[in-house]
Design an enzyme around this catalytic site. Structure first.
Site, PDB file in Angstrom:
ATOM      1  N   HIS A 282     -37.663 -30.127 -21.113  1.00  8.34           N
ATOM      2  CA  HIS A 282     -38.545 -30.710 -21.621  1.00  8.34           C
ATOM      3  C   HIS A 282     -38.193 -32.077 -21.317  1.00  8.34           C
ATOM      4  O   HIS A 282     -37.783 -32.111 -20.316  1.00  8.34           O
ATOM      5  CB  HIS A 282     -38.071 -30.598 -23.532  1.00  8.34           C
TER       6      HIS A 282
ATOM      7  N   HIS B  35     -36.976 -34.769 -21.951  1.00  5.48           N
ATOM      8  CA  HIS B  35     -36.115 -35.833 -22.360  1.00  5.48           C
ATOM      9  C   HIS B  35     -35.319 -36.718 -20.920  1.00  5.48           C
ATOM     10  O   HIS B  35     -35.000 -35.646 -20.203  1.00  5.48           O
ATOM     11  CB  HIS B  35     -34.922 -35.135 -23.537  1.00  5.48           C
TER      12      HIS B  35
ATOM     13  N   ASP C 140     -31.889 -37.078 -20.322  1.00  2.58           N
ATOM     14  CA  ASP C 140     -30.736 -36.641 -19.529  1.00  2.58           C
ATOM     15  C   ASP C 140     -31.448 -34.807 -18.921  1.00  2.58           C
ATOM     16  O   ASP C 140     -30.576 -33.594 -18.471  1.00  2.58           O
ATOM     17  CB  ASP C 140     -30.165 -36.258 -20.501  1.00  2.58           C
ATOM     18  N   HIS C 141     -32.356 -34.435 -18.940  1.00  4.35           N
ATOM     19  CA  HIS C 141     -33.382 -33.212 -18.231  1.00  4.35           C
ATOM     20  C   HIS C 141     -34.394 -33.684 -17.392  1.00  4.35           C
ATOM     21  O   HIS C 141     -34.483 -32.745 -16.426  1.00  4.35           O
ATOM     22  CB  HIS C 141     -33.778 -32.078 -19.174  1.00  4.35           C
TER      23      HIS C 141
ATOM     24  N   HIS D 167     -37.672 -29.456 -30.836  1.00  5.20           N
ATOM     25  CA  HIS D 167     -36.471 -30.161 -30.531  1.00  5.20           C
ATOM     26  C   HIS D 167     -37.533 -31.048 -29.942  1.00  5.20           C
ATOM     27  O   HIS D 167     -37.768 -32.243 -30.088  1.00  5.20           O
ATOM     28  CB  HIS D 167     -35.741 -29.662 -29.415  1.00  5.20           C
TER      29      HIS D 167
ATOM     30  N   ASP E 129     -32.424 -27.918 -24.433  1.00  7.52           N
ATOM     31  CA  ASP E 129     -31.576 -28.026 -25.859  1.00  7.52           C
ATOM     32  C   ASP E 129     -32.450 -27.183 -26.873  1.00  7.52           C
ATOM     33  O   ASP E 129     -32.557 -28.255 -27.734  1.00  7.52           O
ATOM     34  CB  ASP E 129     -31.452 -29.262 -25.321  1.00  7.52           C
TER      35      ASP E 129
ATOM     36  N   HIS F 295     -26.664 -28.018 -22.650  1.00  3.50           N
ATOM     37  CA  HIS F 295     -25.462 -28.590 -22.723  1.00  3.50           C
ATOM     38  C   HIS F 295     -24.131 -28.485 -22.320  1.00  3.50           C
ATOM     39  O   HIS F 295     -24.370 -26.713 -23.239  1.00  3.50           O
ATOM     40  CB  HIS F 295     -25.534 -30.194 -23.594  1.00  3.50           C
TER      41      HIS F 295
HETATM   42 FE    FE Z   1     -30.659 -33.094 -23.872  1.00  5.33          FE
HETATM   43 ZN    ZN Z   2     -33.013 -32.845 -25.215  1.00  4.55          ZN
END
Ligand code: FE
Ligand code: ZN
Length: 258
Positions: free
Chosen positions: A54, A56, A58-59, A113, A132, A170
């Site tokens: 996805h 975001h 942090d990905h 999400h 996530d 995570h």
């Molecule tokens: Fe994340």
């Molecule tokens: Zn995320």
């Protein structure tokens, strides 16, 4: 064929998916390119594809650096993310197949999400990358969908073979299990998983992967039918409706504040 977690940022995982014969590999979710490239080089591999779950940061935060370092890299991105995947070269949708050398993965659309959140299911590896959406003993926050959307997405993942290994985005396992215990304090599988997770983390080890079979036994967001879980939620909210989505939504709301 191997799957190697590469820790990213404070608690994210990128994963190398390796085709042993060709020594080519893909990376699922990359926040920090340098760490991924170092692991690829240490193992004598060639990175050929990026598989983001996805949009975001942090990905996907490492995508631009990856393509700068490795020209010609194939970067997949879900249609539902509407171009928010940096450096995307190939658009994919629910039901499509993506390839990493000889390894094939089915793309499973699991929105909620984010609208375009996807999982990658490698049947031959008996593994699914859930980003996530499904965590060990937990699920992601519902940012772009509704409770019903997340319930449907989790059901798609739960329908995979029981033995499927679950690789999530995570390392949230210990806290997730602590929350789950507030809803099902007498769930034996949950209690032993929590003891196990505490020991693993204390020893500096990862808690990934789990399996779909295990998740059904202790993940509260897959256990909305559990009488103990429902009874405990009803103590807090006597008016709680008896349907899956209402139970899920209440549990998710409590987790948001946990
Ligand atoms: Fe994340
Ligand atoms: Zn995320």
């Amino acid at each position: 064929m191997a799957i190697i977690p590469v820790p990213q940022l404070s608690d994210n995982y990128a994963y190398l998916v390796i085709d042993d014969t060709s020594k080519q590999c893909g990376v699922v979710d990359c926040a920090e390119a340098d760490k991924v490239i170092a692991e690829v080089e240490r193992r004598g591999l060639q990175l050929i594809a990026v598989l983001p779950t996805h949009w975001h940061h942090d990905h996907v935060g490492g995508n631009e650096d990856l393509v700068r370092a490795i020209p010609g890299l194939c970067v997949y991105g879900a249609r539902g993310e509407h171009g928010r995947i940096p450096a995307q070269t190939h658009e994919v949708d629910d039901g499509d197949t993506v390839e990493v050398a000889s390894l094939k993965a089915r793309v499973i659309g699991i929105p909620a999400h984010t609208n375009g959140h996807i999982a990658y299911y490698f049947a031959a590896l008996n593994a699914v990358f859930t980003g996530d959406t499904l965590f060990i003993a937990g699920c992601g926050r519902v940012f772009e969908g509704r409770a019903q959307t997340m319930v449907d997405s989790l059901a798609k993942l739960a329908a995979l073979p029981d033995s499927t290994q679950v690789y999530c985005g995570h390392e949230y396992t210990e806290k997730n299990l602590r929350f789950a215990l507030t809803l099902e304090p007498n769930n034996q599988a949950l209690k032993s998983k929590y003891e196990w997770a505490k020991d693993e983390r204390a020893a500096g080890r990862y808690t990934v992967p789990s399996t779909i079979r295990d998740e059904k036994q202790f993940n509260p967001f897959l256990r909305t039918d559990s009488p103990e879980l429902r009874a405990n939620l009803k103590q807090l909210v006597p008016t709680l409706a008896d349907d899956k989505v209402a139970v899920f939504a209440k549990a998710r709301e409590l987790k948001d504040k946990f």
